[in-house]
Scaffold this active site. Structure first.
Site, PDB file in Angstrom:
ATOM      1  N   SER A  22      -1.289   0.495  -2.306  1.00 17.02           N
ATOM      2  CA  SER A  22      -1.588   1.416  -1.425  1.00 17.02           C
ATOM      3  C   SER A  22      -0.972   2.925  -1.542  1.00 17.02           C
ATOM      4  O   SER A  22      -1.189   3.556  -2.482  1.00 17.02           O
ATOM      5  CB  SER A  22      -1.502   0.832   0.095  1.00 17.02           C
ATOM      6  OG  SER A  22      -0.053   0.582   0.291  1.00 17.02           O
ATOM      7  N   HIS A  49      -5.654   1.089  -1.330  1.00 16.05           N
ATOM      8  CA  HIS A  49      -6.147   1.426   0.111  1.00 16.05           C
ATOM      9  C   HIS A  49      -6.380   2.816   0.256  1.00 16.05           C
ATOM     10  O   HIS A  49      -5.498   3.657   0.055  1.00 16.05           O
ATOM     11  CB  HIS A  49      -4.767   1.130   0.888  1.00 16.05           C
ATOM     12  CG  HIS A  49      -4.639  -0.421   1.249  1.00 16.05           C
ATOM     13  ND1 HIS A  49      -3.510  -1.122   1.565  1.00 16.05           N
ATOM     14  CD2 HIS A  49      -5.581  -1.455   0.675  1.00 16.05           C
ATOM     15  CE1 HIS A  49      -3.467  -2.343   1.594  1.00 16.05           C
ATOM     16  NE2 HIS A  49      -4.695  -2.564   0.944  1.00 16.05           N
ATOM     17  N   ASP A 142       0.023  -6.219   2.618  1.00 17.45           N
ATOM     18  CA  ASP A 142      -1.267  -6.645   1.893  1.00 17.45           C
ATOM     19  C   ASP A 142      -1.189  -7.003   0.311  1.00 17.45           C
ATOM     20  O   ASP A 142      -0.325  -6.234  -0.281  1.00 17.45           O
ATOM     21  CB  ASP A 142      -2.455  -5.678   1.900  1.00 17.45           C
ATOM     22  CG  ASP A 142      -3.857  -6.274   1.658  1.00 17.45           C
ATOM     23  OD1 ASP A 142      -4.017  -7.529   1.395  1.00 17.45           O
ATOM     24  OD2 ASP A 142      -4.610  -5.590   1.324  1.00 17.45           O
TER      25      ASP A 142
END
Length: 202
Positions: A22, A49, A142
């Site tokens: 991300s 992300h 995540d």
């Protein structure tokens, strides 16, 4: 380090790579992929992300810097060798047992859609011990559970060294959940990818 990777990979038949990140992930992935050859032999499925973006333009950005083909993954598309795929924004990306992509609009996971966990867990089911999972810099957990699934399925789990990561939360979450097979700096992950291509058995 290159000889060590070759020895490690000779004991495995790797067919695909999944990689997630991300915050800080664009620069990290550009560093990882820029030396891969135009005919890199296996598929790489990447998820970044990109909050609040309907059109990420990641394939165009990366294709400008890379030699291997880059595209956005499409629903029901068969995964082809030698291609870098990016998860499209706004959809979860999964890999089916028949090695096709599947897109869905299920609820976000860890405030993210697409979610790295969903991609990695599905890839682990599809590829089992022929998969390499890589988790890079990021600002949420995540990918930790997804990388654990890769390792539990017999695949090779790799995490960027948190001390080097632009944002260390994501790699530290993965290490805390289950110790990965390798914790490496970006330069060594890049060399691992190159060695994967050199030792790939068609």
């Amino acid at each position: 380090m290159q000889k060590a990777f070759c020895h490690l990979l000779q004991q495995r038949m790797i067919r695909a790579v999944v990689i997630g990140a991300s915050a800080g992930g664009v620069n990290a992935m550009l560093k990882l992929f820029h030396r891969l050859p135009a005919r890199y032999p296996m598929p790489i499925v990447a998820l970044l992300h990109m909050q609040h973006m309907r059109d990420s333009r990641l394939p165009e950005l990366f294709q400008h810097h890379l030699r291997m083909p880059v595209k956005e993954a499409e629903d029901k598309e068969e995964i082809a060798p030698g291609t870098l795929y990016f998860a499209p924004p706004g959809y979860h990306l999964a890999i089916e047992h028949n090695l096709q992509f599947s897109l869905s609009c299920e609820a976000p996971l860890h405030f993210s859609r697409p979610a790295i966990d969903i991609l990695m867990e599905s890839a682990a089911d599809a590829y089992a011990d022929t998969l390499v999972g890589i988790l890079l810099t990021g600002a949420n957990p995540d990918g930790a559970a997804g990388l654990r699934a890769v390792k539990q399925a017999g695949g090779l789990s790799v995490v960027q060294d948190p001390d080097e990561a632009e944002i260390d939360y994501m790699p530290r979450a993965a290490i805390s959940l289950q110790q990965p097979d390798l914790v490496l700096r970006l330069a060594d992950i890049e060399q691992l990818l190159i060695s994967l291509g050199e030792t790939y058995v068609h």
